[in-house]
Write a protein that holds these residues in place. Structure first.
Motif, short mmCIF file in Angstrom:
data_model
loop_
_atom_site.label_atom_id
_atom_site.label_comp_id
_atom_site.label_asym_id
_atom_site.label_seq_id
_atom_site.Cartn_x
_atom_site.Cartn_y
_atom_site.Cartn_z
N ARG A 103 0.85 -1.21 0.00
CA ARG A 103 0.00 0.00 0.00
C ARG A 103 0.88 1.26 0.00
N HIS A 104 1.94 1.22 0.77
CA HIS A 104 2.87 2.34 0.86
C HIS A 104 3.49 2.62 -0.52
N ILE A 105 3.90 1.55 -1.21
CA ILE A 105 4.49 1.69 -2.55
C ILE A 105 3.49 2.32 -3.51
N PHE A 106 2.25 1.83 -3.50
CA PHE A 106 1.23 2.39 -4.40
C PHE A 106 0.91 3.84 -4.06
N ASN A 107 0.87 4.16 -2.76
CA ASN A 107 0.61 5.55 -2.36
C ASN A 107 1.75 6.47 -2.80
N LEU A 108 2.98 6.02 -2.64
CA LEU A 108 4.12 6.84 -3.07
C LEU A 108 4.07 7.07 -4.58
N ARG A 109 3.71 6.05 -5.32
CA ARG A 109 3.61 6.21 -6.78
C ARG A 109 2.47 7.17 -7.14
N LYS A 110 1.38 7.06 -6.42
CA LYS A 110 0.23 7.95 -6.64
C LYS A 110 0.60 9.41 -6.36
N GLN A 111 1.52 9.60 -5.42
CA GLN A 111 1.98 10.95 -5.09
C GLN A 111 3.03 11.46 -6.09
N GLY A 112 3.37 10.63 -7.09
CA GLY A 112 4.28 11.09 -8.14
C GLY A 112 5.72 10.66 -7.98
N GLU A 113 6.01 9.81 -7.01
CA GLU A 113 7.38 9.35 -6.82
C GLU A 113 7.79 8.44 -7.97
N SER A 114 9.04 8.53 -8.38
CA SER A 114 9.57 7.62 -9.39
C SER A 114 9.84 6.26 -8.75
N MET A 115 10.06 5.27 -9.57
CA MET A 115 10.35 3.93 -9.03
C MET A 115 11.69 3.93 -8.30
N ASN A 116 12.67 4.66 -8.82
CA ASN A 116 13.95 4.80 -8.11
C ASN A 116 13.75 5.51 -6.78
N GLY A 117 12.92 6.55 -6.80
CA GLY A 117 12.63 7.29 -5.58
C GLY A 117 11.97 6.42 -4.52
N ILE A 118 11.02 5.60 -4.95
CA ILE A 118 10.34 4.69 -4.02
C ILE A 118 11.35 3.70 -3.44
N ALA A 119 12.23 3.17 -4.28
CA ALA A 119 13.25 2.23 -3.80
C ALA A 119 14.14 2.88 -2.75
N LYS A 120 14.53 4.14 -2.99
CA LYS A 120 15.37 4.85 -2.01
C LYS A 120 14.64 5.08 -0.70
N ILE A 121 13.34 5.42 -0.80
CA ILE A 121 12.55 5.64 0.42
C ILE A 121 12.44 4.34 1.23
N LEU A 122 12.16 3.23 0.56
CA LEU A 122 12.04 1.94 1.26
C LEU A 122 13.36 1.54 1.90
N LYS A 123 14.45 1.83 1.21
CA LYS A 123 15.77 1.52 1.77
C LYS A 123 16.02 2.38 3.01
N ARG A 124 15.69 3.67 2.91
CA ARG A 124 15.89 4.59 4.03
C ARG A 124 15.02 4.18 5.22
N GLU A 125 13.80 3.68 4.94
CA GLU A 125 12.87 3.27 6.00
C GLU A 125 13.18 1.87 6.53
N LYS A 126 14.23 1.23 5.97
CA LYS A 126 14.67 -0.11 6.38
C LYS A 126 13.54 -1.14 6.27
N VAL A 127 12.92 -1.16 5.08
CA VAL A 127 11.89 -2.15 4.76
C VAL A 127 12.59 -3.34 4.11
N TYR A 128 12.32 -4.54 4.62
CA TYR A 128 12.93 -5.75 4.06
C TYR A 128 12.56 -5.91 2.59
N ILE A 129 13.52 -6.37 1.78
CA ILE A 129 13.25 -6.67 0.38
C ILE A 129 12.40 -7.94 0.29
N LEU A 130 11.89 -8.23 -0.89
CA LEU A 130 10.96 -9.34 -1.10
C LEU A 130 11.53 -10.69 -0.65
N SER A 131 12.78 -10.97 -1.01
CA SER A 131 13.35 -12.28 -0.69
C SER A 131 13.51 -12.47 0.82
#
Length: 180
Positions: A103-131
């Motif tokens: 939901r967070h990813i979709f909301n960030l995209r809806k707010q106009g964030e790029s896919m690279n930007g979303i990846a950086k935000i998730l990394k900064r927020e220390k969200v575990y990757i899919l694997s």
């Protein structure tokens, strides 16, 4: 002998030409085959039966998967953000921990964030990757997460944003492999 190969012609070439040429002894205990004792006239027929059995099992598996698909069941493992339903193990249910990330990813995209930007935000927020989530969510908990457990990429984000499962569709048979 059924584990040696699925194509009776190739198994025949292997057992009658290639193995003897390299002085290799073949012993198949369950089938009573020992190349040192000489030719077994029944082996070619057994190889044909093994090939037919593999073809029949493949046909039955495809039929079963098509029936499950027609009933609306997802055939593959649950997508990130889903888990198997507690009541009906054949269906998916929302897995809240990862669903919040989706939901967070979709909301960030809806707010106009790029896919690279979303990846950086998730990394900064220390969200575990899919694997890491898959290991954590479906198997025993990780003792020590891998070094890059927060290293999100634009490819991972794009994979989530383009996944039809997140709009409620059951997606099966996206790929096809020729049956044996």
């Amino acid at each position: 002998m059924s584990r040696l190969g699925r194509n009776y012609i190739e198994v025949g070439q292997l057992t009658e030409s290639i193995l003897p040429m390299h002085d290799v002894r073949l012993i198949a205990v369950n089938d009573g085959v020992d190349s040192e004792k000489g030719e077994d006239d029944f082996t070619p027929f057994r190889n044909i039966m093994n090939e037919w059995y593999a073809k029949d099992m493949s046909r039955k598996m495809r039929s079963t998967l098509k029936i499950k698909n027609s009933q609306g069941y997802a055939i593959r493992h649950p997508a990130y953000g889903y888990k198997y339903d507690e009541v009906d193990k054949k269906r998916w249910a929302v897995g809240e921990e990862a669903a919040d990330v989706v939901r967070h990813i979709f909301n960030l995209r809806k707010q106009g964030e790029s896919m690279n930007g979303i990846a950086k935000i998730l990394k900064r927020e220390k969200v575990y990757i899919l694997s890491v989530y898959a290991k954590k969510g479906f198997k025993k908990p990780l003792r020590k997460p891998p070094l890059r457990e927060y290293l999100w990429t634009h490819v991972m984000v794009r994979k989530i944003l383009s996944n039809q499962s997140y709009v409620g569709d059951v997606v099966n048979f996206k790929t096809y492999s020729k049956s044996i």
